[in-house]
Design a protein around this motif. Structure first.
Motif, PDB file in Angstrom:
ATOM      1  N   LYS A 139       0.839  -1.195   0.000  1.00 10.98           N
ATOM      2  CA  LYS A 139       0.000   0.000   0.000  1.00 10.98           C
ATOM      3  C   LYS A 139       0.882   1.257   0.000  1.00 10.98           C
ATOM      4  O   LYS A 139       0.628   2.218  -0.725  1.00 10.98           O
ATOM      5  N   VAL A 140       1.912   1.216   0.820  1.00  9.33           N
ATOM      6  CA  VAL A 140       2.815   2.360   0.903  1.00  9.33           C
ATOM      7  C   VAL A 140       3.588   2.531  -0.398  1.00  9.33           C
ATOM      8  O   VAL A 140       3.794   3.649  -0.875  1.00  9.33           O
ATOM      9  N   GLN A 152       1.414   4.098  -3.010  1.00  8.33           N
ATOM     10  CA  GLN A 152       1.125   5.486  -2.662  1.00  8.33           C
ATOM     11  C   GLN A 152       2.335   6.379  -2.963  1.00  8.33           C
ATOM     12  O   GLN A 152       2.222   7.391  -3.659  1.00  8.33           O
ATOM     13  N   GLU A 153       3.471   5.974  -2.468  1.00  9.14           N
ATOM     14  CA  GLU A 153       4.684   6.769  -2.692  1.00  9.14           C
ATOM     15  C   GLU A 153       4.993   6.885  -4.178  1.00  9.14           C
ATOM     16  O   GLU A 153       5.377   7.949  -4.660  1.00  9.14           O
ATOM     17  N   ALA A 170      -3.941   4.478  -9.919  1.00  9.63           N
ATOM     18  CA  ALA A 170      -3.435   4.196  -8.575  1.00  9.63           C
ATOM     19  C   ALA A 170      -4.581   3.781  -7.664  1.00  9.63           C
ATOM     20  O   ALA A 170      -4.463   2.838  -6.880  1.00  9.63           O
ATOM     21  N   SER A 171      -5.723   4.461  -7.807  1.00  8.64           N
ATOM     22  CA  SER A 171      -6.833   4.092  -6.927  1.00  8.64           C
ATOM     23  C   SER A 171      -7.385   2.724  -7.299  1.00  8.64           C
ATOM     24  O   SER A 171      -7.739   1.930  -6.427  1.00  8.64           O
ATOM     25  N   ASP A 205      -4.958   0.200  -6.026  1.00  6.22           N
ATOM     26  CA  ASP A 205      -4.964   0.171  -4.569  1.00  6.22           C
ATOM     27  C   ASP A 205      -6.121  -0.674  -4.071  1.00  6.22           C
ATOM     28  O   ASP A 205      -5.988  -1.455  -3.121  1.00  6.22           O
TER      29      ASP A 205
END
Lengths: 358, 634
Positions: A301-302, A305-306, A328-329, A332
């Protein structure tokens, strides 16, 4: 010799640095320890949830709450698998971290809490006349770290336990976002929002630590830069500060290079590579890097996000930015649903490459 | 009716003797008794148990090749084996072990037995004519038998004992040592000992040693778990996993790979067997044999299984050939992967290929194949294909992964099918557009890296766990795992830098001393510092690429990180910590506030700081001198 993060962690309510309103609330809670409600601290990572929670316990039970010991407990799942869990505890409280137990957290929650809740009754009748006036000893506190990673099952089980054993047990839950907490739990707790410190508060905290550690700070600008780069995460800010100080002989100039976590640097590099070299072989090399990040326990997840933020910084075309956010969403969500993160991470990178290619 | 009953019993007993038949294969068989014909005539009678057993001797052992001409093996391969073995027997060769690998039923052992009979006898005649009479009677091959325990001997060194006993079968007594039956290599301890015995043999300086032939039937073992598996002997029973990298790479080992028997050879042999067994055929079957043989050879490279199938068909009364099938050619991981990525011409149409794969066996159900697709799609046409294809494939894998059922830990059937079809669809369309210029060529496929990553994660967790325990026992701080990951990220580069610096200064210092007694003691005192790898740069902790799983490199890896080992080391670390905890407690009781560094060698941060402090105390001047140099310059 411990890290500055630990060394300068406030131990009592009076020593807390930022958000005075919250400190005031906690003090008022500690005045009437008998009526301590279940608490749910929520706020971003590094905002001081745990520090505040421990300071509150300290004001109720005394400094005995910092006498921690660790036990390895064994649990057996219905499928007969053995689970080992480290339980940190003091005479007055115990801590659990559900992310350590994966999908079996319901069993652990039930077994462990039931045991605690039932045992305390016996324990505390004998201690009722002790020097704390018997007030505080009525219950034991259970701190649940990262409560937002509890599964729905476990949360439901927790709800029952909260009702049934509320005489003997008080819960203090810490989480980053309340969105994954079920409503019944939220309604049973006193919600305590723990905001991140502002940049100025972070700078003040850093300056205070720097003063005590005898770090020469030539200009507060550098502290401001550290605080800015950490987005209100005081833990990260302190870690950056300490490693920068150690790397530069305890002397920070305004021009001193900021130090980031090494994996963040790796992700930045990867983002650049994705934009520069869009080909199958580049994708394959990205996968190797992804595997290495996963092997170092950086949560998927990180990573996504990064990576998304790093891409947004590097991309100039607005339509591409929208595409990056969109994908990305999507990925995710797939990460949450799926089992193996590598598919989704690579899928995201492949998508981005194609989108940028047009 | 009764006759049919008799036939049924016969095929049953043939099955049971099939099972027992493995060990009997070794002895060259006398020509089969003609009892079977007799029994056919008296088929109406109730057959006695014994006659049934005698009669149903397996054709594959009965018609075992008696000389090298009959052997179902390619001439060139036979020549290779023969030349190597000849040199080994005569002692001219540097090889000490001949390793024959290949699937089941491709004449590995038979060829060894026949060749050794010829070569060994030739050699003995040359070596010791005086003892000829006695020696020609001795067997030319001695075989290892793992079940042959003498009471009281340890199971573990059974193999080693066998090798020691066989060591002197040289000179006029020369015998080839055949290892076909292995000790229980699935037990890691036994496997290690087995490999060590072989290595001792290889490194042994004793010059004339009898030649060892290892005949290893390679196969893939389907794991029952749906989760992806480690690359180890438990899933891949191949020489890399059984023998280990050191044995395989030793110059004294010669490896010859056998292939499944090709169609022409197989057909020839089946026809020969038919001709010999004509009388055993059930009435009406003889005429249909051509068609049946054709159907067998289509999907079987296993001569043993092919002959068995022929026998069963020929002797049974059932008219159709349905239900009699040869050994199912199980689709191995690499085979299935190849079919998906590159397509297959045998089945006619990709649709059929995938349907066949999906129904064939459990391989398709496991996660491994999907991981394999991810790992290997880029091998297609050496990465030369549009990025959009890659995106589609990875996307399909990603979607498929979301259809994973947490409760049963299994994926839906459709979820598995989706990526397979996407892959085939994509790559099939690629070939259609581009194949006119040149047929696509591919890189080698590899095993997925997932298991490697998992064991790395386990190791990391262990480290993090150790750190948390130390922090707690020493300073009373509790840390969540997430924070520990963050600490590592910030401090590990710094610690590495310090360690590197320390090592370099130390090396420099030692060089300046030029071999005095002090140098030796300094080396002894700073062994751990000298062991720091020079190549690790400041940022090397993450971002390095995890290489492909490679049979010769990652095996040790998979072995040493088995769960049991990790668990035990975890326990050890914990008990060590408990001890250190009591020590610190005691010290606190004695008003001794300085925490002792020596008790906790595990704490990386303390270790580095502590070390550099000591260093500066001892060698102040040199340290000052060297500290002015940048650590990276040298």
């Amino acid at each position: 010799m411990s890290l500055w993060v630990d060394k300068y962690r406030p131990k009592s309510l009076d020593a807390l640095t930022h958000t005075p309103r919250l400190t005031h609330l906690l003090k008022s809670l500690s005045v009437e320890p008998r009526d301590l409600p279940h608490l749910l601290f929520y706020g971003p990572n590094g905002a001081g949830k745990k520090t505040r929670c421990m300071a509150l316990l300290q004001s109720i039970f005394g400094s005995g709450v910092y006498k921690l010991k660790i036990d390895v407990r064994q649990f057996t799942t219905p499928s007969n698998r053995k689970l080992e869990l480290n339980v940190v505890s003091s005479p007055y409280h115990l801590e659990i971290t559900p992310s350590d137990m994966g999908n079996n957290d319901r069993i652990v929650i039930q077994e462990l809490l039931k045991e605690v809740a039932q045992m305390e009754q016996v324990d505390f009748q004998t201690a009722s006349g002790a020097d704390t006036g018997g007030l505080a000893h009525r219950y034991k506190c259970v701190i649940i770290n990262e409560a937002d990673s509890l599964t729905r099952d476990a949360q439901a089980a927790l709800r029952r336990t909260m009702e049934k054993y509320s005489r003997n047990i008080r819960f203090i839950m810490l989480c980053e976002s309340m969105s994954s907490m079920i409503a019944p739990i939220k309604s049973r707790c006193l919600l305590v929002r723990t905001p991140a410190p502002t940049t100025q508060e972070t700078v003040d905290a850093l300056a205070k630590v720097g003063g005590q550690e005898k770090v020469t700070v030539e200009d507060a600008v550098i502290l401001g830069a550290i605080a800015e780069s950490c987005d209100g995460n005081l833990r990260k800010a302190l870690l950056t500060f300490e490693s920068m100080a150690l790397n530069n002989e305890m002397c920070l100039k305004p021009s001193t290079a900021l130090i980031r976590a090494d994996w963040v640097v790796v992700i930045l590099k990867m983002a650049n590579r994705i934009l520069k070299d869009r080909s199958v072989s580049s994708l394959v090399e990205c996968r190797a890097t992804l595997y290495d990040l996963l092997a170092h326990c950086i949560p998927a997840k990180v990573i996504i996000q990064e990576l998304a933020f790093a891409l947004l910084d590097a991309i100039h075309d607005d339509s591409h930015k929208i595409a990056v956010v969109q994908w990305a969403s999507v990925f995710d969500e797939r990460l949450r649903l799926g089992n193996k993160p590598i598919y989704h991470l690579e899928g995201f990178i492949a998508r981005v490459m194609c989108e940028v290619d047009g | 009716m009764t006759s049919k009953n008799g036939q049924l019993q016969r095929s049953l007993s043939s099955l049971s003797s099939h099972i027992h038949g493995w060990n009997e294969v070794v002895q060259p068989n006398k020509p089969g008794p003609t009892r079977s014909k007799k029994r056919r005539i008296e088929g109406g009678e109730h057959p006695k148990e014994q006659t049934a057993l005698r009669a149903s001797e397996e054709w594959y052992s009965k018609h075992k090749p008696q000389n090298l001409q009959d052997l179902a093996l390619h001439k060139q391969k036979l020549k290779d084996v023969r030349d190597t073995l000849q040199q080994m027997v005569s002692g001219e060769s540097e090889y000490k072990i001949l390793l024959l690998t290949g699937p089941a039923g491709c004449s590995k052992s038979t060829s060894v037995h026949l060749l050794s009979k010829e070569l060994v006898q030739n050699y003995r005649e040359m070596a010791g004519p005086t003892l000829q009479m006695r020696n020609s009677a001795a067997p030319s091959v001695v075989e290892y038998d793992s079940s042959n325990f003498s009471l009281g001997s340890s199971k573990l060194d059974h193999f080693d004992e066998f090798l020691c006993q066989s060591m002197y079968k040289i000179g006029p007594n020369l015998t080839i040592i055949l290892i076909e039956d292995f000790p229980n290599v699935f037990n890691s301890q036994t496997r290690t000992l087995f490999q060590q015995s072989l290595l001792r043999w290889l490194y042994s300086s004793q010059k004339p040693l009898p030649p060892i032939v290892i005949s290893l039937t390679e196969c893939e073992i389907q794991s029952t778990e749906t989760s992806s598996s480690f690359f180890s002997v438990d899933t891949q029973f191949i020489c890399e996993t059984v023998l280990g990298r050191e044995v395989l790479n030793h110059p004294g080992v010669k490896r010859i790979k056998y292939n499944p028997i090709n169609k022409t050879l197989l057909k020839k042999h089946l026809n020969n067997v038919c001709a010999k067994e004509r009388k055993a055929f059930f009435p009406g079957k003889w005429e249909k044999r051509e068609a049946f043989i054709k159907s067998i050879i289509e999907h079987c490279g296993d001569i043993r299984s092919a002959i068995s199938a022929l026998q069963l068909w020929a002797e049974s009364s059932a008219q159709s050939s349905f239900g009699i099938d040869t050994r199912e050619q199980s689709v191995s991981y690499f085979h299935g992967l190849g079919k998906l990525l590159y397509g297959s011409k045998d089945t006619g149409g990709d649709n059929n290929t995938i349907n066949d794969l999906l129904t064939s066996n459990s391989l398709m159900q496991s996660d491994n194949l999907r991981l394999g697709i991810l790992e290997n799609y880029s091998t297609f046409n050496r990465k030369e294909f549009p990025l959009g294809y890659a995106m589609d494939i990875v996307d399909s894998l990603s979607v498929s992964d979301t259809m994973y059922n947490m409760k049963t830990a299994q994926s839906l059937g459709e979820a598995l099918e989706y990526p397979y079809r996407t892959v085939r669809h994509r790559f099939a369309s690629f070939v259609a557009t581009d194949s006119k210029t040149s047929p696509p060529s591919h890189n080698r496929t590899v095993f997925p890296r997932e298991s490697k990553v998992r064991s790395l994660v386990k190791r990391f967790l262990l480290e993090a766990n150790e750190y948390t325990l130390i922090e707690l026992n020493k300073y009373g701080n509790s840390h969540s795992f997430r924070d520990v990951v963050l600490y590592f990220a910030f401090y590990a580069p710094f610690i590495r830098k310090r360690l590197n610096f320390k090592r370099r200064t130390l090396v420099h210092f030692l060089e300046s001393m030029n071999g005095s007694a002090e140098q030796k003691s300094a080396i002894e005192n700073n062994q751990d510092a000298l062991m720091v790898n020079d190549a690790t740069d400041v940022l090397d902790r993450v971002g390095g690429e995890i290489g492909m799983v490679n049979a010769s490199h990652d095996l040790a890896f998979a072995e040493e990180t088995s769960n049991a080992l990790l668990a035990s080391s975890k326990l050890q670390a914990f008990s060590k910590l408990q001890e250190s905890y009591f020590v610190t407690q005691k010290q606190l009781g004695n008003q001794n506030d300085t925490p002792s560094f020596d008790d906790e060698p595990l704490d990386p941060i303390i270790e580095s700081d502590d070390g550099s402090e000591n260093f500066s105390d001892d060698d102040d001047e040199i340290y000052d001198l060297l500290a002015s140099q940048s650590p990276r310059k040298q």
